[in-house]
Each structure stands twice: as C-alpha cells, then as structure tokens.
Design a protein around this motif. Structure first.
Motif, PDB file in Angstrom:
ATOM      1  N   LEU A 128      55.156  81.737  55.454  1.00 29.72           N
ATOM      2  CA  LEU A 128      56.020  80.568  55.652  1.00 29.72           C
ATOM      3  C   LEU A 128      57.324  80.716  54.872  1.00 29.72           C
ATOM      4  N   PHE A 129      57.212  81.150  53.628  1.00 29.91           N
ATOM      5  CA  PHE A 129      58.409  81.314  52.810  1.00 29.91           C
ATOM      6  C   PHE A 129      59.351  82.356  53.418  1.00 29.91           C
ATOM      7  N   PHE A 130      58.800  83.483  53.824  1.00 31.55           N
ATOM      8  CA  PHE A 130      59.639  84.514  54.453  1.00 31.55           C
ATOM      9  C   PHE A 130      60.231  83.993  55.773  1.00 31.55           C
ATOM     10  N   GLY A 131      59.403  83.296  56.552  1.00 35.25           N
ATOM     11  CA  GLY A 131      59.865  82.764  57.832  1.00 35.25           C
ATOM     12  C   GLY A 131      60.982  81.750  57.665  1.00 35.25           C
ATOM     13  N   PHE A 132      60.810  80.815  56.703  1.00 37.09           N
ATOM     14  CA  PHE A 132      61.840  79.805  56.468  1.00 37.09           C
ATOM     15  C   PHE A 132      63.109  80.435  55.901  1.00 37.09           C
ATOM     16  N   GLY A 133      62.932  81.474  55.090  1.00 38.46           N
ATOM     17  CA  GLY A 133      64.094  82.159  54.543  1.00 38.46           C
ATOM     18  C   GLY A 133      64.926  82.808  55.640  1.00 38.46           C
ATOM     19  N   LEU A 134      64.260  83.521  56.545  1.00 31.99           N
ATOM     20  CA  LEU A 134      64.965  84.165  57.658  1.00 31.99           C
ATOM     21  C   LEU A 134      65.565  83.123  58.597  1.00 31.99           C
ATOM     22  N   TRP A 135      64.835  82.024  58.800  1.00 37.87           N
ATOM     23  CA  TRP A 135      65.319  80.932  59.650  1.00 37.87           C
ATOM     24  C   TRP A 135      66.620  80.352  59.077  1.00 37.87           C
ATOM     25  N   SER A 136      66.644  80.106  57.773  1.00 40.28           N
ATOM     26  CA  SER A 136      67.831  79.549  57.124  1.00 40.28           C
ATOM     27  C   SER A 136      69.010  80.523  57.197  1.00 40.28           C
ATOM     28  N   LEU A 137      68.732  81.810  56.979  1.00 39.92           N
ATOM     29  CA  LEU A 137      69.798  82.807  57.072  1.00 39.92           C
ATOM     30  C   LEU A 137      70.340  82.915  58.489  1.00 39.92           C
TER      31      LEU A 137
END
Length: 230
Positions: free
Chosen positions: A79-88
């Motif tokens: 989730l953290f990696f996914g949200f990070g990529l989503w935000s970028l």
C-alpha cells in the motif's frame, strides 16, 4: 510515552498533513466556511475526520487479529509503495487543483440551490408543522454542522488517506496513529476554515504530491526492511 507510540504519531501526523492539504475535503471545508459560521463548519468537518480516523485505525488494529500478521505487514508495505507511486504519478499528470476546486464548488452550489428550493417551499408551512417534518438529527444538531460532517465523512470514505491510515495502524501503534491523525486533521481543517482557498492557491500542489509520494515510498522501504513482530 513509548517509542512505538511516538513513531506511529509522527508517521501519521506527517502523512495526514501531506495527504489532506489541497484535498477535496480541504476545499469543501474552505468553501463552506465562506458561506456559513466557521465554528459550525470546523466542528462538523473535524468531527467527521476524527470519527473516520478512529474507525480506520480500529480496522487496521483488528486486521492482524483476523488474518496472519505477515500478510497484513506485506499488504501495508505494498500500500505504501502503491500510494507513493500514485502520488508521484498525480504530481506529473494532475490537471491541477483549479479543476478539483471547481468540481467541489459546483457540487456545493448545486446542494445550496436544492436547499434554497426546499426552504422556500417550507415557508408556506406553519412553524410547528415544519418542526415536526424535520429529520430527527436536525432537531439536535445544526443543519450546517450535519452538512459539513456528511460532506467530509463521505468525501474521505475510501480516500487514499483513509486507506493509508488503516495500513499504518496495522503496522504501527494504533494509539499513536490515532493521535497523529487527529492532530494532522485538526491542523489542516483549521487552516482550511480560516483561509483555505487563499492558502491552497499559495501552495504548489505538485510539491505537496511529490512530498507525499516520496514519504509513502520511504514508509514502504521502512516497512519492507522492518521485522514482522508475531
């Protein structure tokens, strides 16, 4: 205060502030505060966010008791990696906060027109009958408070910040996550109510999205490298 509480508090506070600045509910609070008493808007929005934060943390806290701890840890990391990529991704492809602001304003304007139409019709009814026809909740709470609460609560449901809070509470001390989340929500909501539109226009949405994206990825790496506690 234990180290786990401080760590959960810090992560939750930073994550909440970066996720909520310029969000739809941030703009909704700002616009509502321009049209209605600020204390009612602030109390309604903040109450909804506190309830949402507590519910999300409870879900995150209960998850390890329902499914294996390693699974919740791995899901949280993803989730953290996914949200990070989503935000970028949003930082470089977002059309801009102007469209988001316009969307929120259009929705609130439509709601206000509908409310105005209803109130005009109700003027033809005597006060006693009108009071009896009011929903039960509006007899105990201000309609403005309930409007701010409902718009914020349902606007946050399923939002990235809610899911991130669930994941954070599953991996960190839930009490610290709740405290940090509430503190972050209080800061953002107060800023929105006191001058959110002008504040949001002075803050670069791209910088906020980049910062939150990097933060989520850092959380992801930290979660990936940490040892699962059984």
């Amino acid at each position: 205060m234990s180290l786990s509480v401080v760590q959960g508090f810090t992560k939750s506070l930073i994550m909440t502030v970066l996720s909520e600045i310029g969000d739809k509910t941030f703009f909704a609070a700002a616009i509502l505060a321009m049209r209605h008493p600020r204390r009612l808007v602030l109390s309604g929005c903040l109450s909804a966010l506190i309830v949402m934060t507590i519910l999300s943390a409870l879900v995150g806290w209960a998850a390890p008791n329902l499914i294996p701890r390693k699974w919740t840890h791995d899901i949280t990391t993803l989730l953290f990696f996914g949200f990070g990529l989503w935000s970028l991704w949003d930082a470089f492809n977002e059309e801009g906060e102007a469209e988001e602001l316009a969307e929120v304003e259009a929705k609130l304007n439509a709601d206000m027109k509908a409310d105005t139409g209803i109130s005009k019709g109700n003027n033809k009814v005597d006060d006693e009958l009108k009071k009896k026809q009011r929903p039960i909740l509006t007899q105990f709470f201000s309609p403005i408070f309930l409007k701010a609460f409902s718009i914020t609560f349902f606007g946050e449901w399923g939002d990235k910040s809610q899911l991130a809070t669930i994941g954070l509470a599953a991996d960190e001390n839930p009490f610290g996550v709740v405290l940090g989340g509430i503190m972050g929500q209080a800061l953002c909501t107060t800023a929105a109510v006191l001058g959110g539109k002008s504040l949001a226009s002075q803050i670069s949405e791209k910088i906020v999205l980049l910062s939150s994206g990097v933060l989520f990825i850092v959380f992801g790496f930290q979660s990936f490298l940490s040892t699962v506690k059984f």
